[in-house]
Enzyme design. Structure first.
Site, PDB file in Angstrom:
ATOM      1  N   SER A   1      -3.557  -3.806  -0.767  1.00 15.06           N
ATOM      2  CA  SER A   1      -2.388  -4.371  -0.081  1.00 15.06           C
ATOM      3  C   SER A   1      -2.784  -5.743   0.466  1.00 15.06           C
ATOM      4  O   SER A   1      -3.669  -5.848   1.320  1.00 15.06           O
ATOM      5  CB  SER A   1      -1.960  -3.433   1.051  1.00 15.06           C
ATOM      6  N   ALA A   2      -2.123  -6.792  -0.050  1.00 14.13           N
ATOM      7  CA  ALA A   2      -2.566  -8.170   0.210  1.00 14.13           C
ATOM      8  C   ALA A   2      -2.641  -8.534   1.691  1.00 14.13           C
ATOM      9  O   ALA A   2      -3.543  -9.265   2.104  1.00 14.13           O
ATOM     10  CB  ALA A   2      -1.623  -9.138  -0.510  1.00 14.13           C
ATOM     11  N   HIS A   3      -1.716  -8.005   2.489  1.00 13.06           N
ATOM     12  CA  HIS A   3      -1.685  -8.484   3.884  1.00 13.06           C
ATOM     13  C   HIS A   3      -2.844  -7.964   4.726  1.00 13.06           C
ATOM     14  O   HIS A   3      -3.025  -8.380   5.867  1.00 13.06           O
ATOM     15  CB  HIS A   3      -0.332  -8.186   4.545  1.00 13.06           C
TER      16      HIS A   3
ATOM     17  N   ASN B   1      -8.046   3.679   8.955  1.00 14.10           N
ATOM     18  CA  ASN B   1      -7.436   2.541   9.636  1.00 14.10           C
ATOM     19  C   ASN B   1      -7.436   2.643  11.162  1.00 14.10           C
ATOM     20  O   ASN B   1      -7.300   1.645  11.846  1.00 14.10           O
ATOM     21  CB  ASN B   1      -6.000   2.345   9.140  1.00 14.10           C
TER      22      ASN B   1
ATOM     23  N   GLN C   1      -7.708  -0.260   3.485  1.00 18.92           N
ATOM     24  CA  GLN C   1      -8.504  -0.932   4.525  1.00 18.92           C
ATOM     25  C   GLN C   1      -9.831  -1.481   3.997  1.00 18.92           C
ATOM     26  O   GLN C   1     -10.511  -2.216   4.705  1.00 18.92           O
ATOM     27  CB  GLN C   1      -8.791   0.040   5.687  1.00 18.92           C
TER      28      GLN C   1
ATOM     29  N   CYS D   1       1.742   1.203  12.436  1.00 15.95           N
ATOM     30  CA  CYS D   1       2.937   1.840  11.889  1.00 15.95           C
ATOM     31  C   CYS D   1       3.459   2.909  12.831  1.00 15.95           C
ATOM     32  O   CYS D   1       4.626   3.227  12.833  1.00 15.95           O
ATOM     33  CB  CYS D   1       2.629   2.492  10.551  1.00 15.95           C
TER      34      CYS D   1
ATOM     35  N   THR E   1      12.361  -7.139 -10.266  1.00 19.36           N
ATOM     36  CA  THR E   1      11.823  -8.482 -10.518  1.00 19.36           C
ATOM     37  C   THR E   1      10.521  -8.667  -9.747  1.00 19.36           C
ATOM     38  O   THR E   1      10.450  -8.349  -8.562  1.00 19.36           O
ATOM     39  CB  THR E   1      12.859  -9.549 -10.090  1.00 19.36           C
TER      40      THR E   1
ATOM     41  N   GLY F   1       0.808  -1.214   0.000  1.00 22.90           N
ATOM     42  CA  GLY F   1       0.000   0.000   0.000  1.00 22.90           C
ATOM     43  C   GLY F   1       0.841   1.265   0.000  1.00 22.90           C
ATOM     44  O   GLY F   1       0.527   2.234  -0.710  1.00 22.90           O
TER      45      GLY F   1
HETATM   46  C1  LIG Z   1      -5.017   3.180   5.197  1.00 25.11           C
HETATM   47  C2  LIG Z   1      -3.666   2.585   4.935  1.00 25.11           C
HETATM   48  N1  LIG Z   1      -2.939   3.031   3.908  1.00 25.11           N
HETATM   49  C3  LIG Z   1      -1.724   2.528   3.631  1.00 25.11           C
HETATM   50  C4  LIG Z   1      -1.178   1.529   4.417  1.00 25.11           C
HETATM   51  C5  LIG Z   1       0.169   0.988   4.068  1.00 25.11           C
HETATM   52  O1  LIG Z   1       0.058  -0.298   3.494  1.00 25.11           O
HETATM   53  P1  LIG Z   1       1.291  -1.304   3.479  1.00 25.11           P
HETATM   54  O2  LIG Z   1       1.429  -1.851   4.867  1.00 25.11           O
HETATM   55  O3  LIG Z   1       0.896  -2.367   2.509  1.00 25.11           O
HETATM   56  O4  LIG Z   1       2.480  -0.546   3.016  1.00 25.11           O
HETATM   57  C6  LIG Z   1      -1.887   1.049   5.518  1.00 25.11           C
HETATM   58  C7  LIG Z   1      -1.302   0.044   6.421  1.00 25.11           C
HETATM   59  O5  LIG Z   1      -1.584   0.014   7.606  1.00 25.11           O
HETATM   60  C8  LIG Z   1      -3.176   1.589   5.780  1.00 25.11           C
HETATM   61  O6  LIG Z   1      -3.912   1.164   6.814  1.00 25.11           O
END
Ligand SMILES: Cc1ncc(COP(=O)(O)O)c(C=O)c1O
Length: 392
Positions: free
Chosen positions: A200-202, A152, A180, A330, A238, A72
């Site tokens: 974002s896959a995770h 988030n 999200q 984060c 890659t 993301g």
């Molecule tokens: C709203 C939002 N944007 C961006 C991100 C960043 O994504 P990534 O962890 O895949 O870099 C997050 C991750 O917590 C998010 O919640």
């Protein structure tokens, strides 16, 4: 043995076993580099292109509109930097509630003198003023607008259909951070007038380190990462083949079962709201978090009063193997408090806990967490010496 309960799914989610199984062959038998001309490379390339086609179909677009990224953060950075620089835009409009992947990127451009940055007005719950947006755009300057779909930290949902309409009326470029919400909400890109969307896959039971950028335009975007011309020269390096395969599989599962998952997760959220409200006097909710129609089913942000013995509720829960967070993962190690909570500007006394749910959580887990948290508020006040030690 104490059970381990994971309620921090807005930070990351556990990998689905079906996703893992889809990825597995690309670690072992089909490990080729997609850029290689031989059959090993071609197999990997096919997997990447098949994954791109799957994601494109889910978003009702064609594969050329999907660019794979490391997640993301990179997708947000790419959308903002290329979106602004390509069209030589000098005005960006955003909200104080965006993730740092958006805010820090925009602020860096502002500090470089490349753009003027304006924040949308909002109320105390975090509801954005669309009339302010319209007023800003009506001044006539070409703008880049970045507004997330689901927040988030507190879970607030923004009406991005309406925002996209307003942007389109004034020919503004519209980027929405959909990290999200991807997999939980349908994005029909033939109807939604967004220029950039993110996955974002995770965040939806896929692997970490794999994501994508949807771009509306047919034109190639200015790359954020230069090198060997992968992704049609829009993002070199890659390809993360296993990650890309996992990303597409995870998104497919999320959309195939969307309504059932949504029902289950909303039920968990309702249950926790009900239990906590009944058990903890004075509990409050940040933003629109407690209103299901205005917030993500996956996120519940609560404010609990100071506990009688002065313990931090998060470390108390952690002792019982319950994972929750104070805000975004984060930022949990940075000294500054949550920029989202301070932008909301509420004066709630106490501590914020963000519970975030996934399809793997159960009613039993919710009941256990509510029980444990409520117990914290029945403990006796700490002796006077305890506070002396803590204050030293
Ligand atoms: C709203 C939002 N944007 C961006 C991100 C960043 O994504 P990534 O962890 O895949 O870099 C997050 C991750 O917590 C998010 O919640």
């Amino acid at each position: 043995m104490e059970m381990k309960i994971y309620l921090d799914n807005a930070a990351t989610t556990p990998l689905s076993i079906d996703v893992f199984q889809a990825m597995q062959p690309y670690f072992f038998e089909n490990f080729g580099n997609p850029s290689s001309a031989h059959h090993c490379g071609r197999e990997a390339k096919n997997a990447v292109e098949q994954s791109r086609a799957t994601i494109a179909e889910l978003l009702n677009t064609t594969p050329a509109h999907i660019i794979f990224t490391s997640g993301g953060t990179e997708a947000d950075n790419t959308a903002i930097l290329s979106g602004i620089r390509e069209k030589q835009i000098k005005l960006a409009i955003t909200t104080p509630f965006e993730h740092h992947a958006v805010l820090h990127t925009l602020k860096a451009l502002q500090q470089n003198g490349e753009i003027k940055l304006v924040y949308l007005q909002h109320d105390q719950k975090g509801n954005l003023s669309l009339s302010h947006l319209e007023h800003l755009l009506a001044a006539g300057e070409k703008a880049f607008v970045s507004v997330m779909h689901g927040n988030n930290e507190v879970g607030n949902l923004n009406n991005i259909e309406e925002i996209a309409e307003v942007c389109s009326r004034y020919s503004a470029v519209f980027h929405s951070d959909t990290v999200q919400t991807m997999g939980q909400y349908i994005y029909d890109t033939q109807k939604l007038k967004a220029d950039f969307l993110i996955g974002s896959a995770h965040k939806f039971h896929g692997p970490k380190g794999a994501g994508f950028l949807y771009k509306r335009s047919d034109a190639a975007i200015r790359p954020f990462i230069n090198g060997g011309a992968q992704e049609s020269s829009q993002r070199s390096g890659t390809e993360n083949v296993t990650g890309i395969v996992g990303l597409a599989k995870a998104l497919e599962i999320a959309y195939d079962n969307r309504e059932a998952y949504q029902r289950h997760i909303s039920g968990l959220k309702d249950r926790l709201i009900f239990k906590l409200t009944n058990k903890i006097p004075g509990i409050r909710f940040n933003g629109n978090s407690a209103q299901q129609n205005l917030s993500l089913a996956t996120v519940l942000s609560v404010v609990v009063p100071q506990s009688p013995d002065g313990q931090s509720p998060l470390s108390y829960l952690d002792q019982y193997h319950i994972c929750a967070s104070g805000g975004s993962a984060c930022s949990s190690r940075s000294a500054a408090g949550s920029h989202v909570l301070s932008a909301l500007g509420n004066d709630f006394e106490g501590s914020t806990i963000r519970f975030s749910f996934s399809r793997y959580n159960t009613n039993e887990e919710i009941d256990h967490v509510a029980e444990k948290l409520a117990y914290l508020f029945t403990l006796s006040p700490a002796p006077f010496e305890y506070y002396n030690v803590r204050m030293a």
